[in-house]
Design a protein around this motif. Structure first.
Motif, mmCIF file in Angstrom:
data_model
loop_
_atom_site.group_PDB
_atom_site.id
_atom_site.type_symbol
_atom_site.label_atom_id
_atom_site.label_comp_id
_atom_site.label_asym_id
_atom_site.label_seq_id
_atom_site.Cartn_x
_atom_site.Cartn_y
_atom_site.Cartn_z
ATOM 1 N N THR A 62 0.831 -1.227 0.000
ATOM 2 C CA THR A 62 0.000 0.000 0.000
ATOM 3 C C THR A 62 0.857 1.265 0.000
ATOM 4 O O THR A 62 0.330 2.374 -0.005
ATOM 5 C CB THR A 62 -0.909 0.033 1.242
ATOM 6 O OG1 THR A 62 -0.062 0.216 2.407
ATOM 7 C CG2 THR A 62 -1.694 -1.254 1.415
ATOM 8 N N MET A 63 2.178 1.093 -0.004
ATOM 9 C CA MET A 63 3.056 2.251 0.218
ATOM 10 C C MET A 63 3.230 3.148 -1.012
ATOM 11 O O MET A 63 3.716 4.269 -0.888
ATOM 12 C CB MET A 63 4.431 1.791 0.730
ATOM 13 C CG MET A 63 4.409 1.131 2.100
ATOM 14 S SD MET A 63 3.576 2.081 3.389
ATOM 15 C CE MET A 63 4.639 3.501 3.498
ATOM 16 N N ASP A 64 2.825 2.653 -2.184
ATOM 17 C CA ASP A 64 2.962 3.483 -3.389
ATOM 18 C C ASP A 64 2.264 4.833 -3.232
ATOM 19 O O ASP A 64 2.669 5.828 -3.835
ATOM 20 C CB ASP A 64 2.340 2.786 -4.611
ATOM 21 C CG ASP A 64 2.841 1.371 -4.772
ATOM 22 O OD1 ASP A 64 2.571 0.559 -3.863
ATOM 23 O OD2 ASP A 64 3.496 1.092 -5.792
ATOM 24 N N GLN A 65 1.169 4.837 -2.438
ATOM 25 C CA GLN A 65 0.397 6.077 -2.288
ATOM 26 C C GLN A 65 1.220 7.198 -1.645
ATOM 27 O O GLN A 65 0.836 8.362 -1.713
ATOM 28 C CB GLN A 65 -0.871 5.818 -1.474
ATOM 29 C CG GLN A 65 -0.593 5.349 -0.046
ATOM 30 C CD GLN A 65 -1.852 4.999 0.712
ATOM 31 O OE1 GLN A 65 -2.777 5.811 0.782
ATOM 32 N NE2 GLN A 65 -1.899 3.803 1.289
ATOM 33 N N TYR A 66 2.337 6.830 -1.006
ATOM 34 C CA TYR A 66 3.172 7.861 -0.364
ATOM 35 C C TYR A 66 4.373 8.245 -1.220
ATOM 36 O O TYR A 66 5.279 8.943 -0.755
ATOM 37 C CB TYR A 66 3.619 7.388 1.024
ATOM 38 C CG TYR A 66 2.443 7.191 1.940
ATOM 39 C CD1 TYR A 66 1.734 8.286 2.432
ATOM 40 C CD2 TYR A 66 2.001 5.909 2.268
ATOM 41 C CE1 TYR A 66 0.619 8.109 3.246
ATOM 42 C CE2 TYR A 66 0.880 5.720 3.075
ATOM 43 C CZ TYR A 66 0.200 6.825 3.558
ATOM 44 O OH TYR A 66 -0.900 6.658 4.349
ATOM 45 N N ARG A 67 4.379 7.774 -2.461
ATOM 46 C CA ARG A 67 5.503 8.081 -3.349
ATOM 47 C C ARG A 67 5.702 9.592 -3.417
ATOM 48 O O ARG A 67 4.756 10.347 -3.620
ATOM 49 C CB ARG A 67 5.251 7.518 -4.748
ATOM 50 C CG ARG A 67 6.376 7.861 -5.704
ATOM 51 C CD ARG A 67 6.427 6.925 -6.893
ATOM 52 N NE ARG A 67 6.948 5.620 -6.527
ATOM 53 C CZ ARG A 67 7.580 4.817 -7.382
ATOM 54 N NH1 ARG A 67 7.773 5.180 -8.624
ATOM 55 N NH2 ARG A 67 8.034 3.653 -6.992
#
Length: 355
Positions: A62-67
């Protein structure tokens, strides 16, 4: 008003590192912590931050959203590398430093800061791991180096040495390590001795300093002697006496019972002019006393939660959740807030200089 740098916090614990980074003007927008009580503590003190209480392996996707956030920071569990532990490279916890880089790969922040035990930054035994880590960071586009710091030089009254791996993306500075060291050196700020730090709390059992550790202190029948009264093992358990005229040793995560450090209450807060442990140590050394398994005098006691909070440089009003044992563990596991603050301010200063 200038926009704050944003950050993702991993292996967050109670949030010691976050307090430091926030003091440096960085806004944490996401945090992850696997231990329920630590996550509750974090939430109680950082109500605006999105904290997910789960295994990091379950949140990576789910970390892509913090790119594009500015920073990723955290202190993966270090027991696998610790001199105090088994120092096992196959310990599952040893792999988490690479899980940290998996998140960095997803988020691609401008900077990452990973804290760990000094051994990982220094020991020959861990050189292959260090090289592998720095090489992986390089492949992700980061100029990365380890920096070993002693907390006492950055306002923390505790002899706690830690390594910080700092990586800057797309950084072509050939003297990166040298320049970052300069920025870190400028943050040096000598710590008060324990006596000064704790003076205003007063004796245990008062409103400002509730007595939180009732583990008995008994004499070891076979004391382990050292030259210093503060270095040997003269009591049951592994709680060592603390030199209140100097700095504490590293506060362990195993505090709460008989591994909690101890102090001489009357020497610290009362009218006694000598630490009882010093005179007991003298008597042991010259053979004028034979140790026996009995309770130590009542003026010796374990440090309280509020004293541990101060030694780790958390704010006095920081709220901790869970039972006393869990709270002691959260405090011992934390990165001292002022040490994290020094690193964060150094990183910010370095980035400003480069720009």
């Amino acid at each position: 008003m200038e926009n704050k740098m944003t950050a993702v916090s991993l292996f967050t614990g109670a949030g010691g590192m976050d307090v430091g980074f926030e003091r440096a003007g960085i806004k944490v927008i996401f945090a992850n912590e696997i231990v329920k009580e630590a996550a509750e503590t974090y939430k109680a003190n950082h109500p605006r931050c999105n904290i997910v209480n789960d295994d990091i392996n379950n949140v990576i996707d789910t970390m892509d959203q913090y790119r594009g956030v500015d920073l990723v920071f955290g202190g993966p569990p270090c027991q696998g590398f610790s001199v105090a532990g088994k120092m096992d490279p196959d310990d599952e916890r040893s792999k988490l430093i690479f899980t940290f880089l998996d998140v960095v790969e997803k988020v691609l922040p401008h900077v990452f800061v990973m804290e760990n035990v000094k051994a990982l930054g220094k020991l020959d035994k861990w050189e292959p791991v260090r090289e592998k880590y720095i090489d992986r960071a390089r492949k992700l586009g980061y100029n990365c180096a380890p920096f070993i710091l002693n907390a006492t030089e950055y306002g923390v009254s505790q002899k706690r040495e830690r390594v910080f791996f700092i990586g800057i993306k797309d950084n072509l500075d050939p003297f990166f390590e040298h320049h970052m060291n300069d920025c870190i050196d400028k943050q040096k700020n000598p710590a008060p001795v324990i006596r000064e730090l704790l003076a205003s709390l007063g004796k245990a059992g008062t409103d400002k300093n509730p007595n939180t550790c009732t583990a008995k202190i008994t004499f070891a029948t076979h004391p382990v002697m050292r030259k210093s009264p503060y270095a040997g093992m003269y009591f049951n358990g592994q709680g060592r006496p603390m030199n209140v005229d100097g700095y504490s040793n590293t506060l362990p995560a195993s505090m709460g019972g008989n591994k909690t450090p101890l102090i001489d209450e009357e020497y610290l807060y009362g009218n006694e002019t000598e630490d009882w442990v010093v005179s007991y140590h003298k008597e042991l050394l010259d053979g004028s006393i034979i140790p026996e398994f009995k309770e130590a005098p009542s003026r010796l006691r374990r440090i309280t939660i509020n004293e541990a909070v101060r030694i780790q440089t958390f704010p006095d009003d920081y709220v901790f959740c869970g039972n006393k044992g869990k709270i002691y563990t959260q405090i011992g596991n934390a990165v001292p807030c002022k040490l994290a603050e020094a690193v964060a301010k150094a990183v910010v200063a370095y980035l400003q200089e480069q720009n």
